[in-house]
Design a protein around this motif. Structure first.
Motif, PDB file in Angstrom:
ATOM      1  N   PHE A 106       0.833  -1.200   0.000  1.00 62.43           N
ATOM      2  CA  PHE A 106       0.000   0.000   0.000  1.00 62.43           C
ATOM      3  C   PHE A 106       0.872   1.257   0.000  1.00 62.43           C
ATOM      4  CE2 PHE A 106      -2.549  -3.378   1.801  1.00 62.43           C
ATOM      5  CZ  PHE A 106      -3.767  -3.226   1.161  1.00 62.43           C
ATOM      6  N   TYR A 107       2.015   1.170  -0.600  1.00 65.75           N
ATOM      7  CA  TYR A 107       2.972   2.284  -0.635  1.00 65.75           C
ATOM      8  C   TYR A 107       2.374   3.480  -1.374  1.00 65.75           C
ATOM      9  CZ  TYR A 107       7.132   4.929  -1.984  1.00 65.75           C
ATOM     10  OH  TYR A 107       8.058   5.926  -2.204  1.00 65.75           O
ATOM     11  N   ASP A 108       2.574   4.650  -0.777  1.00 66.69           N
ATOM     12  CA  ASP A 108       2.235   5.918  -1.430  1.00 66.69           C
ATOM     13  C   ASP A 108       0.755   6.031  -1.764  1.00 66.69           C
ATOM     14  OD1 ASP A 108       2.857   8.465  -2.353  1.00 66.69           O
ATOM     15  OD2 ASP A 108       3.223   7.772  -4.410  1.00 66.69           O
ATOM     16  N   CYS A 109      -0.100   5.483  -0.866  1.00 67.97           N
ATOM     17  CA  CYS A 109      -1.540   5.721  -1.000  1.00 67.97           C
ATOM     18  C   CYS A 109      -1.841   7.024  -0.274  1.00 67.97           C
ATOM     19  CB  CYS A 109      -2.341   4.561  -0.421  1.00 67.97           C
ATOM     20  SG  CYS A 109      -2.208   3.026  -1.365  1.00 67.97           S
ATOM     21  N   THR A 131       4.774   5.881   3.550  1.00 60.44           N
ATOM     22  CA  THR A 131       4.489   7.081   2.767  1.00 60.44           C
ATOM     23  C   THR A 131       2.994   7.205   2.479  1.00 60.44           C
ATOM     24  OG1 THR A 131       6.642   6.672   1.713  1.00 60.44           O
ATOM     25  CG2 THR A 131       5.372   8.506   0.873  1.00 60.44           C
ATOM     26  N   CYS A 132       2.216   7.042   3.530  1.00 65.99           N
ATOM     27  CA  CYS A 132       0.773   7.324   3.476  1.00 65.99           C
ATOM     28  C   CYS A 132       0.538   8.483   4.432  1.00 65.99           C
ATOM     29  CB  CYS A 132      -0.045   6.101   3.875  1.00 65.99           C
ATOM     30  SG  CYS A 132       0.146   4.681   2.773  1.00 65.99           S
ATOM     31  N   PRO A 133       0.729   9.704   3.985  1.00 71.17           N
ATOM     32  CA  PRO A 133       0.796  10.852   4.899  1.00 71.17           C
ATOM     33  C   PRO A 133      -0.507  11.168   5.616  1.00 71.17           C
ATOM     34  CG  PRO A 133       0.749  11.590   2.614  1.00 71.17           C
ATOM     35  CD  PRO A 133       0.915  10.103   2.575  1.00 71.17           C
ATOM     36  N   ARG A 134      -1.662  10.676   5.121  1.00 66.19           N
ATOM     37  CA  ARG A 134      -2.944  10.985   5.744  1.00 66.19           C
ATOM     38  C   ARG A 134      -3.450   9.839   6.627  1.00 66.19           C
ATOM     39  NH1 ARG A 134      -7.273  13.151   1.657  1.00 66.19           N
ATOM     40  NH2 ARG A 134      -8.216  13.727   3.645  1.00 66.19           N
ATOM     41  N   LEU A 135      -2.686   8.762   6.715  1.00 66.44           N
ATOM     42  CA  LEU A 135      -3.110   7.636   7.555  1.00 66.44           C
ATOM     43  C   LEU A 135      -3.139   8.067   9.023  1.00 66.44           C
ATOM     44  CD1 LEU A 135      -3.885   4.666   7.835  1.00 66.44           C
ATOM     45  CD2 LEU A 135      -1.438   4.112   7.925  1.00 66.44           C
ATOM     46  N   PHE A 156       5.407   1.392   8.532  1.00 66.79           N
ATOM     47  CA  PHE A 156       4.678   2.652   8.565  1.00 66.79           C
ATOM     48  C   PHE A 156       5.601   3.859   8.397  1.00 66.79           C
ATOM     49  CE2 PHE A 156       2.071  -0.327  11.022  1.00 66.79           C
ATOM     50  CZ  PHE A 156       0.886  -0.223  10.337  1.00 66.79           C
ATOM     51  N   TYR A 157       6.725   3.670   7.778  1.00 66.37           N
ATOM     52  CA  TYR A 157       7.659   4.775   7.579  1.00 66.37           C
ATOM     53  C   TYR A 157       6.991   5.878   6.756  1.00 66.37           C
ATOM     54  CZ  TYR A 157      11.794   7.395   6.193  1.00 66.37           C
ATOM     55  OH  TYR A 157      12.704   8.398   5.985  1.00 66.37           O
ATOM     56  N   GLY A 158       7.083   7.099   7.251  1.00 64.35           N
ATOM     57  CA  GLY A 158       6.506   8.227   6.537  1.00 64.35           C
ATOM     58  C   GLY A 158       5.031   8.437   6.780  1.00 64.35           C
ATOM     59  N   CYS A 159       4.441   7.691   7.700  1.00 61.40           N
ATOM     60  CA  CYS A 159       3.028   7.908   8.061  1.00 61.40           C
ATOM     61  C   CYS A 159       2.998   8.906   9.217  1.00 61.40           C
ATOM     62  CB  CYS A 159       2.368   6.589   8.436  1.00 61.40           C
ATOM     63  SG  CYS A 159       2.281   5.403   7.077  1.00 61.40           S
ATOM     64  N   ASP A 160       3.166  10.153   8.889  1.00 60.59           N
ATOM     65  CA  ASP A 160       3.388  11.182   9.907  1.00 60.59           C
ATOM     66  C   ASP A 160       2.112  11.689  10.558  1.00 60.59           C
ATOM     67  OD1 ASP A 160       6.121  11.028   9.390  1.00 60.59           O
ATOM     68  OD2 ASP A 160       6.024  12.554   7.815  1.00 60.59           O
TER      69      ASP A 160
END
Length: 437
Positions: A106-109, A131-135, A156-160
């Motif tokens: 689910f990368y970059d969703c 890299t799912c920034p809105r998760l 979850f890297y990048g799920c800020d």
């Protein structure tokens, strides 16, 4: 939009009672959800791969447990490499049969906001959800018993924006080394599992601000005294500040119940049942007959007082008067009323209305078809039988002297003096018994 994907979702065959084709020639079909499956199989194995998706604006994805083609069922067991990468989805739910979520599945969703995992044993590969920034919310409801649930590196890297982790009712153990590493936005963990969830591994490295961990009321002590959980932040609980005790009457024309209140957890409250007129209080609806009654309020409780009208008066027809001493060495059958004005010595058995009573130590079994025993002991009347029936004691004039509920232990009814008494069990006919004090 049609998009080729580099990986696949693997399917395992599900027996459906329909014979599988023996051919191994590959075939493709488009499922109703817009996923194109390339399949091959034989009598013993069926697999399917996603080779393209056309979601047609579907934003909330629920991955099915099975897909069906040509009467054969295929169980979803794996989400392959990059399968949903870059798709415009907002939520995804993964079924219990999935055992692997592959690299960058689910990368970059960019629109993905919620993930729900239901599983028994699951391997999550690197950056599966990265890299799912809105998760914002991750619902984790996996039961890990014989299998392991873990990751090579944080998925979850990048799920800020991921601030909330919900641990569901099926979870027993977190065995996910570093799976929640780097969640710098994580603030809240909500645990709804009815048993204590143990932690194995380093799950929350670099999570940043101390967490608020909401746990069930009954497990607050277990979590708050656990070094691993308490080190993550504040253990909070859902225990209410107080509980309500509500008391009701089954029939307000027969009696009233009172004493209910809202009190602090663990407080003791006295409640009352008051019959009206000549009516009777039988018991509370949980079979406790104490009145008044003390209740420890450790949850919201509702108790109903059971009231009943008294039984119809006992009608006596004929009379047997004894004015001297009667010695019984055998059997006396009484079908009417026995009045004693002198002494009655019982050495054997008295039968009343074909029902056996004894003045000695031997009990009478199933005297009136209710699996009851009635006998005299040390000047009292003793009744044994199944709990629940109301036992009423009358004198020979038909006046009710006592009413008690039969419990699991023998019911001893003291009588004021020697004589003949009438015992009524429930709504059955009253029976006579002679007591010598």
């Amino acid at each position: 939009m049609f998009k080729k994907v580099l990986s696949f979702i693997t399917m395992a065959a599900v027996a459906t009672g329909i014979a599988f084709a023996q051919s191994t020639v590959p075939f493709s079909f488009t499922n109703t959800d817009g996923v194109i499956y390339s399949c091959s199989g034989n009598m013993t194995a069926h697999t399917a791969f996603i080779n393209g998706v056309t979601l047609n604006g579907v934003s909330n994805v629920v991955i099915p447990d099975t897909v069906t083609y040509g009467g054969a069922g295929y169980r979803v067991v794996e989400i392959g490499y990059g399968a949903f990468s870059g798709e415009a989805i907002e939520s995804v739910t993964v079924p219990a049969g999935v055992v692997e979520i592959s690299y960058e599945a689910f990368y970059d969703c960019a629109d993905l906001q919620s993930v729900t995992l239901n599983c028994d044993s699951l391997y999550i590969w690197d950056e599966a959800f990265s890299t799912c920034p809105r998760l914002k919310t991750f619902n984790f409801n996996c039961r890990v018993s014989d299998g392991y649930l873990f990751s090579d590196y944080t998925p979850f890297y990048g799920c800020d924006s991921l601030a909330t982790l919900n641990i569901g009712a099926n979870v027993r153990t977190l065995w996910l080394d570093e799976i929640f590493d780097e969640l710098t936005a994580l603030r809240t963990i909500n645990i709804s599992s009815p048993v204590f969830v143990s932690i194995n591994g380093n799950h929350f490295w670099h999570h940043g601000t101390p967490l608020t961990i909401n746990v069930p009321c009954s497990l607050y002590s277990a979590y708050s005294t656990n070094a691993t959980w308490s080190a993550l932040g504040t253990i909070a609980n859902s225990c209410p500040s107080g509980f309500a005790l509500t008391v009701l009457s089954n029939n307000t024309s027969l009696g009233s119940a009172w004493g209910g209140d809202t009190v602090a957890a663990g407080d003791t409250v006295r409640i009352y049942a008051t019959p009206l007129g000549g009516n009777l209080f039988q018991s509370w609806d949980d079979s406790v007959s104490a009145n008044p009654r003390m209740v420890v309020v450790d949850s919201n409780i509702t108790l109903t007082a059971i009231f009943a009208q008294p039984a119809a008066p006992v009608t006596l027809h004929d009379t047997l008067y004894l004015t001297d001493t009667l010695y019984l060495h055998d059997t006396l059958n009484l079908h009417d009323t026995l009045h004693l004005t002198d002494t009655l010595y019982l050495h054997d058995t008295i039968y009343v209305h074909d029902t056996v009573y004894t003045g000695g130590p031997d009990a009478i079994t199933d005297a009136i078809g209710r699996n009851c025993k009635i006998f005299g002991s040390m000047g009292d009347i003793v009744v044994e039988g199944p709990a629940g029936d109301i036992i009423r004691l009358y004198d020979m004039a038909g006046r009710m002297l006592q009413a008690k509920q039969l419990t699991a232990t023998p019911l001893r009814i003291p009588v004021p003096k020697s004589g003949t008494y009438l015992v009524q069990i429930g709504n059955s006919n009253a029976r006579k018994i002679v007591i010598k004090k």
